[in-house]
Design an enzyme around this catalytic site. Structure first.
Site, mmCIF file in Angstrom:
data_model
loop_
_atom_site.group_PDB
_atom_site.id
_atom_site.type_symbol
_atom_site.label_atom_id
_atom_site.label_comp_id
_atom_site.label_asym_id
_atom_site.label_seq_id
_atom_site.Cartn_x
_atom_site.Cartn_y
_atom_site.Cartn_z
ATOM 1 N N CYS A 283 0.808 -1.225 0.000
ATOM 2 C CA CYS A 283 0.000 0.000 0.000
ATOM 3 C C CYS A 283 0.841 1.275 0.000
ATOM 4 C CB CYS A 283 -0.917 0.012 1.213
ATOM 5 S SG CYS A 283 -2.111 -1.329 1.192
HETATM 6 N N1 NAD Z 1 -2.769 -6.292 1.999
HETATM 7 C C1 NAD Z 1 -3.187 -5.251 2.683
HETATM 8 O O1 NAD Z 1 -2.788 -5.048 3.812
HETATM 9 C C2 NAD Z 1 -4.199 -4.277 2.094
HETATM 10 C C3 NAD Z 1 -4.815 -3.367 2.960
HETATM 11 C C4 NAD Z 1 -5.758 -2.488 2.445
HETATM 12 C C5 NAD Z 1 -6.063 -2.516 1.088
HETATM 13 N N2 NAD Z 1 -5.436 -3.405 0.248
HETATM 14 C C6 NAD Z 1 -5.820 -3.403 -1.156
HETATM 15 O O2 NAD Z 1 -6.634 -4.541 -1.418
HETATM 16 C C7 NAD Z 1 -6.416 -5.023 -2.740
HETATM 17 C C8 NAD Z 1 -6.036 -6.492 -2.699
HETATM 18 O O3 NAD Z 1 -4.804 -6.619 -2.006
HETATM 19 P P1 NAD Z 1 -4.323 -7.980 -1.358
HETATM 20 O O4 NAD Z 1 -3.194 -7.624 -0.468
HETATM 21 O O5 NAD Z 1 -5.468 -8.741 -0.805
HETATM 22 O O6 NAD Z 1 -3.779 -8.743 -2.673
HETATM 23 P P2 NAD Z 1 -3.441 -10.307 -2.810
HETATM 24 O O7 NAD Z 1 -2.494 -10.428 -3.939
HETATM 25 O O8 NAD Z 1 -3.103 -10.895 -1.476
HETATM 26 O O9 NAD Z 1 -4.841 -10.942 -3.232
HETATM 27 C C9 NAD Z 1 -5.465 -10.657 -4.438
HETATM 28 C C10 NAD Z 1 -6.042 -11.931 -5.010
HETATM 29 O O10 NAD Z 1 -6.726 -11.615 -6.219
HETATM 30 C C11 NAD Z 1 -6.560 -12.702 -7.114
HETATM 31 N N3 NAD Z 1 -6.878 -12.247 -8.465
HETATM 32 C C12 NAD Z 1 -6.164 -11.445 -9.284
HETATM 33 N N4 NAD Z 1 -6.835 -11.231 -10.422
HETATM 34 C C13 NAD Z 1 -7.988 -11.925 -10.326
HETATM 35 C C14 NAD Z 1 -9.101 -12.090 -11.186
HETATM 36 N N5 NAD Z 1 -9.182 -11.471 -12.357
HETATM 37 N N6 NAD Z 1 -10.112 -12.875 -10.752
HETATM 38 C C15 NAD Z 1 -10.071 -13.488 -9.566
HETATM 39 N N7 NAD Z 1 -9.055 -13.345 -8.699
HETATM 40 C C16 NAD Z 1 -8.025 -12.567 -9.084
HETATM 41 C C17 NAD Z 1 -5.124 -13.117 -6.886
HETATM 42 O O11 NAD Z 1 -4.891 -14.446 -7.338
HETATM 43 C C18 NAD Z 1 -4.992 -12.983 -5.377
HETATM 44 O O12 NAD Z 1 -5.315 -14.188 -4.709
HETATM 45 C C19 NAD Z 1 -5.345 -4.115 -3.333
HETATM 46 O O13 NAD Z 1 -5.964 -3.074 -4.039
HETATM 47 C C20 NAD Z 1 -4.669 -3.537 -2.110
HETATM 48 O O14 NAD Z 1 -4.091 -2.275 -2.387
HETATM 49 C C21 NAD Z 1 -4.512 -4.307 0.751
#
Ligand code: NAD
Length: 441
Positions: A283
Site C-alpha cells: 500500500c
Molecule cells: N494487503 C493489505 O494489507 C491491504 C490493505 C488495504 C487494502 N489493500 C488493497 O486490497 C487489494 C487487494 O490486495 P491484497 O493484499 O489482498 O492482494 P493479494 O495479492 O493478497 O490478493 C489478491 C487476489 O486476487 C486474485 N486475483 C487477481 N486477479 C484476479 C481475477 N481477475 N479474478 C479473480 N481473482 C483474481 C489473486 O490471485 C490474489 O489471490 C489491493 O488493491 C490492495 O491495495 C490491501
C-alpha cells in the site's frame, strides 16, 4: 477537480421493480480475489452466518482453501475449519450467479513505469459483467484513485446491458486491514462506503452492517476512494518526516530514537511515527502514485505527496551507507564481508515481502560485493534473490555485521548483540541497550 458523473436517474416512484431491496431474502456473498484482503473478509461474512463464494484465478489458493489450509498468517487453519460448510472456493465466476453481492478485492499494483496497473481489476470486472444478474450489488474494495469505480468499473459492468444504480448497485468501500494487527478486527474497524447513487450506498451500508459495528456512509465513491488514499498518504508523509530526521540526526550526532521518545510524551498534538530502513508493503509505497496519476489528469502536481515518496525511497540507500561506514570503522570493506539481515518482510510479525526495503538492501550490498544472508522466522525463502532463511545461531556467529531490518517480536535482540561481532539496528529495537558492538540508526 474530479470529474464526477451525477448519479443515474431514479425511476419515478422510487426503485425499479427488478431491484433487490434491503429487506429481501438474502443470497450468498461473492468475494473476487481471496488474498490478504479477500480471505479475512470472506471469514468475517462466514462467521456472521453467510454463505460465501470465494472466486480466485489462482488454482493454488482455491485448492488450499477447499482443503481448509490457510495461506494468510492472520487466519489460522483452526479459524477456517468450522467455516468449511460456508466457504465455497472456486475458479468459476459463474458461481457468482447465486450471490446478492459481489465484493472485488483484486490487486491494484503499479506498472513498470509506476503508473496504476488496473489490469487485474478490469479483468475481474469483465468476468463479473459476463455473469452479472439484475439486483446484485457490486462493491470494489481494492485501493485505487478517485474515479475508478465510476469511470472504469461501471462502464464494464454496464456491458451486461444493465444500468448501474438502476438494474444493479455499485459502491466503493476501502479495505483497512492491517496484517498482523490484533487490537482492531474487521468488526471493530469502521467501514467507509460510497455508492454511485443513494440506493447503492444503502445496499452497501446494509451489507457491511452485518460484519462491522460501524459503517460510515459518504456521498460518492470518489470520496471513499480518496479517503483511503489520504489514510495511507498520511502515514507515508509522516514516515518520510521521521526518516529524514534520522538522516539529520546522523549528521548531528543526536539519537533519533531518544528524540522521538521524548516528543511522544506530549499527550496532545503529536503522533508517534518511527524511522526505519524504508517503506514497504503493498500500500504505502504504491498509493501515492495512484493519487499523482489522477492529479496529473487534472493538471495538478501533489508535490508534498511525491516528496514523501522520494524521501522514503532514499532510506534503503542511506541504510546501506550506514553498513558501509560501520564496516569501514571496523577496518573491513563491504566486498567480501558477510552481512546478515535480521528480517526480510516489510513489517514486524508477518511474512509479506512485497516492496520490502530488505530486498533493496540485499541487492545494493551484493552490488558492492557483500556476501548477504538473512534470517526471518516468517519468510522461508526469497526466491528472486536465490536466498533461504539462514539458521540464526551459526549465521550470527559467522557474520561481520548483523543489520536489524525488521523488528520481529520473536527474536531475542539481547542475545543477538551478545553473539554477533557488530550489530546495526535500523528499527530501534535495541533501545535501552548499551554495547560497544551496537550502532543504531
Ligand atoms: N494487503 C493489505 O494489507 C491491504 C490493505 C488495504 C487494502 N489493500 C488493497 O486490497 C487489494 C487487494 O490486495 P491484497 O493484499 O489482498 O492482494 P493479494 O495479492 O493478497 O490478493 C489478491 C487476489 O486476487 C486474485 N486475483 C487477481 N486477479 C484476479 C481475477 N481477475 N479474478 C479473480 N481473482 C483474481 C489473486 O490471485 C490474489 O489471490 C489491493 O488493491 C490492495 O491495495 C490491501
Amino acid at each position: 477537480m474530479l470529474s464526477v458523473k451525477p448519479p443515474p436517474e431514479q425511476a419515478p416512484g422510487g426503485l425499479p421493480p427488478r431491484l433487490t431491496r434491503v429487506n429481501e431474502p438474502r443470497g450468498k456473498i461473492g468475494i473476487v480475489g481471496i488474498g490478504y484482503v479477500g480471505l479475512p473478509l470472506a471469514v468475517a461474512f462466514a462467521e456472521a452466518g453467510e454463505d460465501v463464494v470465494c472466486v480466485d484465478s489462482d488454482t493454488a489458493k482455491v485448492e488450499a482453501l477447499a482443503a481448509g489450509r490457510s495461506y494468510i498468517e492472520d487466519i489460522p487453519d483452526a479459524v477456517l475449519a468450522p467455516l468449511a460448510e460456508r466457504l465455497h472456493p472456486t475458479l468459476e465466476y459463474a458461481e457468482l450467479a447465486s450471490c446478492e453481492a459481489v465484493v472485488v478485492c483484486v490487486p491494484t499494483p503499479l506498472t513498470n513505469s509506476r503508473e496504476p496497473d488496473l489490469a487485474f481489476l478490469l479483468g475481474a470486472a469483465e468476468s463479473i459483467a459476463a455473469n452479472l444478474r439484475a439486483g446484485q450489488l457490486v462493491v470494489l474494495e481494492s485501493t485505487t484513485y478517485p474515479g475508478t469505480t465510476r469511470e472504469r468499473l461501471v462502464p464494464i459492468l454496464e456491458q451486461s446491458g444493465m444500468t448501474a444504480g438502476a438494474d444493479f448497485h455499485v459502491a466503493f468501500s476501502p479495505e483497512r486491514i492491517d496484517p498482523g494487527r490484533t487490537d482492531y478486527t474487521v468488526r471493530t474497524t469502521p467501514k467507509i462506503v460510497g455508492g454511485v447513487n443513494a440506493a447503492s450506498a444503502e445496499r452497501a451500508e446494509a451489507l457491511y452492517g452485518r460484519i462491522c459495528d460501524e459503517v460510515v456512509v459518504v456521498s460518492t465513491p470518489e470520496s471513499a476512494e480518496l479517503a483511503k488514499l489520504l489514510e495511507n498518504i498520511f502515514r507515508s508523509v509522516n514516515i518520510a518526516l521521521v526518516n529524514e530526521l534520522s538522516q539529520l540526526c546522523d549528521r548531528l550526532g543526536i539519537d533519533v530514537w531518544e528524540v522521538i521518545d521524548a516528543a511522544a510524551t506530549k499527550p496532545f498534538g503529536f503522533m508517534r511515527f518511527e524511522p526505519g530502513p524504508g517503506m514497504g508493503g503493498h500500500c504505502l509505497p504504491v498509493d501515492p502514485f495512484y493519487l499523482a496519476f489522477k492529479a496529473r489528469e487534472a493538471d495538478f502536481y501533489p508535490e508534498f505527496v511525491e516528496l514523501a515518496g522520494k524521501v522514503n525511497q532514499t532510506q534503503p540507500a542511506f541504510c546501506v551507507e550506514r553498513v558501509e561506514r560501520a564496516l569501514n570503522d571496523a577496518g573491513k570493506p563491504v566486498r567480501g564481508s558477510k552481512v546478515l539481515l535480521l528480517g526480510a518482510s516489510y513489517k514486524a510479525g508477518i511474512g509479506d515481502t512485497r516492496e520490502s526495503p530488505a530486498l533493496k538492501i540485499v541487492r545494493m550490498l551484493r552490488e558492492r560485493g557483500g556476501e548477504v544472508s538473512y534470517h526471518d522466522p516468517h519468510v522461508a525463502e526469497l526466491a528472486a534473490l536465490e536466498l533461504r532463511s539462514a539458521e540464526l545461531e551459526p549465521a550470527l556467529a559467522g557474520a561481520d555485521l548483523v543489520a536489524i531490518v525488521t523488528a520481529h517480536p520473536e527474536v531475542d535482540y539481547r542475545a543477538v548483540i551478545d553473539s554477533a561481532a557488530l550489530v546495526l539496528d535500523f528499527r530501534g529495537v535495541t533501545r535501552g541497550i548499551d554495547a560497544d558492538n551496537l550502532i543504531r540508526l
